[in-house]
Motif scaffolding. Structure first.
Motif, PDB file in Angstrom:
ATOM      1  N   GLU A 736      -1.028   6.378   6.306  1.00 17.20           N
ATOM      2  CA  GLU A 736       0.004   7.271   6.472  1.00 17.20           C
ATOM      3  C   GLU A 736       0.748   7.638   5.151  1.00 17.20           C
ATOM      4  O   GLU A 736       1.131   8.749   4.962  1.00 17.20           O
ATOM      5  CB  GLU A 736       0.957   6.465   7.222  1.00 17.20           C
ATOM      6  N   LYS A 739      -0.737  10.485   3.533  1.00 19.92           N
ATOM      7  CA  LYS A 739      -0.506  11.805   4.378  1.00 19.92           C
ATOM      8  C   LYS A 739       0.729  12.470   3.843  1.00 19.92           C
ATOM      9  O   LYS A 739       0.945  13.634   3.486  1.00 19.92           O
ATOM     10  CB  LYS A 739      -0.536  11.760   5.922  1.00 19.92           C
ATOM     11  N   GLN A 740       1.880  11.417   3.696  1.00 19.37           N
ATOM     12  CA  GLN A 740       3.165  11.949   3.296  1.00 19.37           C
ATOM     13  C   GLN A 740       3.312  12.397   1.927  1.00 19.37           C
ATOM     14  O   GLN A 740       3.787  13.434   1.851  1.00 19.37           O
ATOM     15  CB  GLN A 740       4.134  10.583   3.361  1.00 19.37           C
ATOM     16  N   GLU A 742       0.508  13.795   0.244  1.00 21.71           N
ATOM     17  CA  GLU A 742       0.023  15.065   0.380  1.00 21.71           C
ATOM     18  C   GLU A 742       1.047  16.257   0.598  1.00 21.71           C
ATOM     19  O   GLU A 742       1.173  17.387  -0.107  1.00 21.71           O
ATOM     20  CB  GLU A 742      -1.070  15.163   1.333  1.00 21.71           C
ATOM     21  N   LYS A 743       2.051  15.934   1.758  1.00 25.11           N
ATOM     22  CA  LYS A 743       2.868  16.957   2.249  1.00 25.11           C
ATOM     23  C   LYS A 743       4.034  16.897   1.226  1.00 25.11           C
ATOM     24  O   LYS A 743       4.159  18.309   0.859  1.00 25.11           O
ATOM     25  CB  LYS A 743       3.599  16.311   3.339  1.00 25.11           C
ATOM     26  N   GLU A 744       4.362  16.130   0.491  1.00 26.72           N
ATOM     27  CA  GLU A 744       5.106  16.251  -0.469  1.00 26.72           C
ATOM     28  C   GLU A 744       4.657  17.026  -1.771  1.00 26.72           C
ATOM     29  O   GLU A 744       5.522  17.912  -2.250  1.00 26.72           O
ATOM     30  CB  GLU A 744       5.762  14.816  -1.003  1.00 26.72           C
ATOM     31  N   LYS A 745       3.503  16.860  -2.049  1.00 27.66           N
ATOM     32  CA  LYS A 745       2.783  17.531  -3.179  1.00 27.66           C
ATOM     33  C   LYS A 745       3.046  18.992  -2.697  1.00 27.66           C
ATOM     34  O   LYS A 745       3.138  19.702  -3.604  1.00 27.66           O
ATOM     35  CB  LYS A 745       1.381  17.076  -3.382  1.00 27.66           C
ATOM     36  N   ALA A 746       2.320  19.604  -1.560  1.00 27.08           N
ATOM     37  CA  ALA A 746       2.598  20.800  -1.165  1.00 27.08           C
ATOM     38  C   ALA A 746       3.680  21.385  -1.367  1.00 27.08           C
ATOM     39  O   ALA A 746       3.869  22.570  -1.801  1.00 27.08           O
ATOM     40  CB  ALA A 746       1.987  20.889   0.369  1.00 27.08           C
ATOM     41  N   MET A 747       4.798  20.559  -0.985  1.00 21.29           N
ATOM     42  CA  MET A 747       6.193  21.216  -0.812  1.00 21.29           C
ATOM     43  C   MET A 747       6.592  21.438  -2.404  1.00 21.29           C
ATOM     44  O   MET A 747       7.114  22.282  -2.612  1.00 21.29           O
ATOM     45  CB  MET A 747       7.397  20.174  -0.292  1.00 21.29           C
TER      46      MET A 747
END
Ligand SMILES: Nc1ncnc2c1ncn2[C@@H]1O[C@H](COP(=O)(O)OP(=O)(O)OP(=O)(O)O)[C@@H](O)[C@H]1O
Length: 948
Positions: A736, A739-740, A742-747
């Motif tokens: 988990e 995943k979080q 990765e999201k933060e990186k994209a943001m």
């Protein structure tokens, strides 16, 4: 060809004739050449003096070679197979009448001689002091000479270099200083010649005159003896054509040269060495036009099968196919030499009636081993041959003959390898091998008047030049302790000489010079060569091959005996051995000795094997004795591996037996029987206990202990399951988190892009003076009436008129601002029709503020255009402000484009001019935009057009 000349080249002619003093032939004028010259015309007896100015052409050497052989049948006739001694006592080694089965190598031509080494059993053609004929021994060897032989020139690590000045009845340009081994150019000629600055040289010996005996004694004898003693030796003659090389090496019937004299010496040496027996085999080859030909093979087959050189760098070379003939007497040598001589290529040149057109190499391979005798020898022989030997009633020697051990391959089969069988190290007796090479080089020469001779001359000169280079490099390497590459492979001659020149031979060089004043340059060149070769360092080593097979076999046999003895003793029941204390001590000592000997022999076996392994191919690369060449390399490897494995297994067995012996309980030899019985009982008990521990561990644990063990196991199993569950949970949680992350990186990436865009936008505004700190209040210029389009137009016009060379970075923007000086207000008509044309009026300036909002979602823009600015013209369409002193902004087309897009982003919802607007503006400006810049806009044509 005159008869006297012929006799010069024949070492053993049938009709002796004295050689007149030689005067070299001069290169005749072309007019003196008789086109009708023939062999017959040259038969007229004449001294060299008489023929000196007469040019005679020989037939082409290659074609004439067979014609030149006067008695081909007799020269190729086999040596009588059963030579007998006159005293009828000891018999000369016999040549087998029929070749051994399977002896023919496919690579060798059919034998022309029964002495071909591949057809004979080496053991039956050995030469020793008993078999040497009295007439074969050199009468020149005496005790006095033997003393002088101790002053062996070949002993030191330098090449022995001598100079021989050919006699002449004309002016002699060179003066020998014999006592000092020096030679110098006659001062009269030294002045007149500019050929060299060096006119005086020093060597080991300087020799003159016709007699060949002093030459042999001085330059060759010690080397021949070194060869008989186990060192490789090379003797060669070097010099310009007609300077006397062949005369020195071969000589004639009155003055035999080095080759026949050395052969006599070889037999003399054997006669004086009763402790050894020898296998002598010789070969004779020539290098003609860079091809190696076997002079002992029939000419037709030799021509069709040039000899190839094989072998590694520096080590022994393998010459194949090269016939080797066993010699057992001087008569045999004469026969071989005669045959070889007749096959040599010679021809009449401008300087020499019988000039050698090739380099010739006569090689004598000398293999020797100690002569065996006594019981040990008998046993060794039996071990080596695997059968009892029968003493020869004639000479008392044990000769296994054809049925004996010959050349076993690893398979144990008797297979004569390439080049024929060799002397075997047997019965633990090692074999010494050496090679005596006697080389008559072709003479260096100038171009002759004959085409074929000139062609040959080129090959000769090239190979001599390479020899010079090789010698030069070797000398240089020795002097400066360098390891520069030596170009041995550049010619067949140097390749052939490589092992010797690399150091593993004693070398003697005789440099022959023509004393004629007209040959001063060539003689000097020869002397310089001699000087260089003097500096080459040598380090000849004896080569000995140990019979490791026989040694190992003997050791094995002994170990076997010892083990049997030990086993017998141990097997004897104790009660039967009623020994006294003294006897027991003795027996204990004997047992200890036996053990010690077994260990020692085992070590020796391993060492012998290691020596054998280490020697591998390096020790005897040319020897076929250990290899069966009928087998493929793969089979050979397999056999080798199998043999090694077998040996290792045996060695391991021996070692384990020894270990068992030494591990026996220590008990004094004089211990009473009861004590021994007690020790044995103790040991038996220990063994039983150990067996009990090993075999019955589980059974002895008992039921209660087993229950405890099960409880403990159940508890630990539960703990393990709990740990596994926890670990799985943690892994899920970690997934988990990933995943979080990765999201933060994209943001973050997205925000970074927007931040950069915003920063660019703000900096452009600032650069334009439109930022919050920019406007008129701070002195920064504002766009003026007419706008960017007018500025661009003016710019294009200027470019077309040649005032501006190209639209470069920043210049267009500067024109946007400088244009306001022109006061052209009319260009605003080029603006996009859908936009509000808002004039800010003359020098009025705007304060533009930008609200930057935090981006809260993917759909939200980070920028908001203030209300006050809505409806304002775009930056492109704003008129330029007027005012002196404003600075030029640094904007390029691309920057404007970025700016345009940023504006479009920021004023979403507002009518924004698209790039199409700019394009229309371009069109309106009648193609003033440079063609090369169209791509600047490129696919930005597709930017959505507001209001269209
Ligand atoms: N020391 C000498 N005494 C008498 N005659 C000699 C001597 N040296 C050479 N000659 C004679 O000179 C002639 C040329 O000699 P030889 O053939 O040995 O020269 P070469 O160096 O071998 O020549 P090439 O290189 O052309 O073969 C021969 O006839 C030979 O008999």
């Amino acid at each position: 060809m005159n008869a006297s000349k012929k006799s010069d080249k024949s070492i053993f002619p049938s009709t002796p004739a004295r050689t007149p003093l030689f005067t070299p032939k001069r290169a005749p004028s072309v007019s003196s050449v008789s086109s009708t010259s023939s062999l017959d015309s040259r038969k007229a007896p004449a001294t060299p003096l008489l023929t000196a100015n007469k040019k005679i052409k020989a037939p082409l050497s290659v074609e004439s070679r067979r014609n030149h052989v006067q008695k081909p049948k007799s020269t190729l006739a086999p040596i009588p197979s059963t030579p007998t001694r006159s005293n009828g006592g000891n018999s000369r080694p016999r040549t087998p009448i029929s070749p051994r089965k399977g002896a023919e190598s496919p690579l060798l031509m059919p034998a022309a001689s029964e002495m071909d080494v591949s057809n004979v059993d080496p053991e039956s053609v050995l030469v020793d002091f008993e078999t040497v004929e009295p007439g074969d021994v050199s009468g020149e060897i005496d005790e006095a000479w033997l003393k002088t032989a101790l002053q062996d020139h070949g002993k030191d690590d330098k090449v022995m270099v001598s100079v021989r000045i050919r006699p002449t009845d004309q002016h002699n340009a060179w003066i020998p200083v014999q006592s000092e081994g020096g030679i110098k150019l006659d001062p009269n000629y030294a002045k007149s010649t500019t050929a060299t600055s060096t006119t005086s040289f020093n060597f080991d010996a300087v020799l003159t005159g016709t007699p060949n005996k002093p030459i042999y004694t001085t330059v060759a004898r010690s080397h021949v003896h070194a060869a008989m003693d186990g060192y490789n030796a090379v003797i060669f003659a070097y010099g310009q054509t007609a300077s006397g090389k062949t005369f020195t090496l071969s000589g004639n019937v009155d003055e035999p040269g080095i080759i026949p004299r050395s052969m006599k010496d070889v037999f003399g040496f054997i006669k004086r060495t009763p402790t050894r027996e020898y296998l002598l085999r010789c070969s004779y080859l020539e290098i003609y036009n860079e091809n190696i030909h076997d002079l002992l093979a029939p000419p037709s087959t030799a021509a069709a099968n040039p000899v190839q050189i094989q072998g590694g760098n520096g080590s022994d070379l393998i010459l194949t196919p090269l016939r080797e003939e066993v010699i057992t007497s001087l008569k045999g040598v004469k026969e071989v030499l005669k045959r070889g001589e007749s096959n040599r290529r010679t021809a009449c040149t401008d300087w020499n009636d019988r000039s050698s057109r090739s380099h010739s190499v006569f090689r004598l391979v000398i293999e020797s081993r100690e002569r065996g005798s006594g019981a040990a020898y008998e046993e060794d022989e039996a071990l080596s041959t695997g059968r009892a030997t029968t003493p020869n009633p004639m000479n008392g020697r044990h000769t296994p003959g054809l049925g004996g051990r010959q050349t076993p391959g690893l398979s144990g089969r008797n297979t004569p390898g390439l080049g024929g069988p060799k002397l075997q190290a047997r019965g633990g007796r090692s074999v010494q091998t050496s090679v005596l090479s006697l080389i008559d080089l072709a003479g260096s020469e100038k171009a002759t008047s004959d085409k074929e001779r000139t062609r040959e001359g080129k090959y000769i000169n090239t190979s001599l030049l390479t020899l010079g280079t090789v010698i030069g490099t070797l000398a240089d390497n020795s002097a400066k302790k360098k390891t520069d590459h030596v170009p041995f492979r550049n010619s067949k001659l140097t390749r052939l000489l490589q092992p010797s020149l690399s150091g593993n031979a004693r070398i003697s060089v005789i440099c022959t010079i023509n004393p004629d004043p007209s040959a001063i340059a060539e003689s000097t060149s020869t002397l310089l060569f001699a000087k260089r070769i003097k500096n080459v360092k040598l380090n000849a080593q004896k080569k000995e091959v140990v019979d490791t097979d026989a040694l190992i076999e003997r050791y094995r046999k002994e170990i076997e005996d010892l083990k049997n003895r030990l086993a017998e003793r141990e097997a004897e029941p104790v009660r039967n051995r009623r020994l006294s204390a003294r006897q027991q001590i003795d027996e204990s000592k004997a047992m200890k000795d036996l053990n010690g000997r077994i260990q020692q022999l085992t070590k020796l076996i391993l060492t012998s094997q290691t020596v054998d392994d280490n020697k591998g191919d390096d020790s005897r690369p040319t020897s076929p004795s250990k290899l069966d060449f009928d087998m493929s390399p793969y089979q050979l490897k397999e056999e080798l591996l199998a043999a090694r494995n077998q040996l290792e297994t045996q060695a391991t067995q021996i070692l384990s037996l020894e270990a068992a012996l030494t591990a026996r309980p220590p008990l004094p030899a004089d211990a009473p029987e009861e004590e021994k019985a007690r020790v044995i009982a103790e040991q038996a008990k220990t063994i039983r206990e150990l067996e009990f521990v090993v075999a019955g561990y589980e059974e002895n644990l008992g039921e209660p202990l087993r229950a405890v063990r099960e409880d403990v196991e159940a508890e630990w199993r539960g703990k393990l399951e709990e740990e596994v569950r926890k670990r799985e949970e943690k892994e899920r949680w970690a997934g988990e988190l990933v995943k979080q992350l990765e999201k933060e990186k994209a943001m973050r990436v997205k925000m970074e892009v927007e931040r950069k865009a915003l920063a660019a936008f703000v900096s452009k505004f600032d650069a334009l003076g439109l930022g919050a700190g920019g406007g008129g209040g701070h002195g920064l210029p504002l766009p003026r009436a007419g706008g960017a389009s007018a500025a661009f137009k003016e710019r294009q016009e200027m470019r077309q008129s040649g005032k501006v060379s190209a639209i470069d970075s920043g210049s267009f923007a500067s024109h946007l601002f400088s244009h306001r000086k022109s006061g052209d207000e009319g260009s605003s008509g080029g603006r996009a029709g859908g936009l509000n044309d808002v004039s800010n009026g003359g020098g009025q300036q705007h304060n533009i503020s930008i609200v930057v909002e935090q981006c809260t979602g993917a759909s939200e823009s980070p920028m908001r255009m203030p209300e006050a600015l809505r409806g304002q013209p775009s930056l492109m369409e704003q008129p330029m402000l007027e005012g002196p002193g404003e600075e030029e902004a640094d904007l390029s087309f691309d920057e404007l484009e970025v700016e345009h897009q940023l504006l479009a982003m920021s004023v979403r919802g507002m009518p924004v001019p698209s790039m199409n607007t700019a394009n229309r503006w371009k069109v309106a400006n009648a193609g003033a935009v440079g063609k090369g810049r169209v791509d600047v806009f490129g696919d930005k044509e597709n930017v959505p057009v507001a209001g269209q």
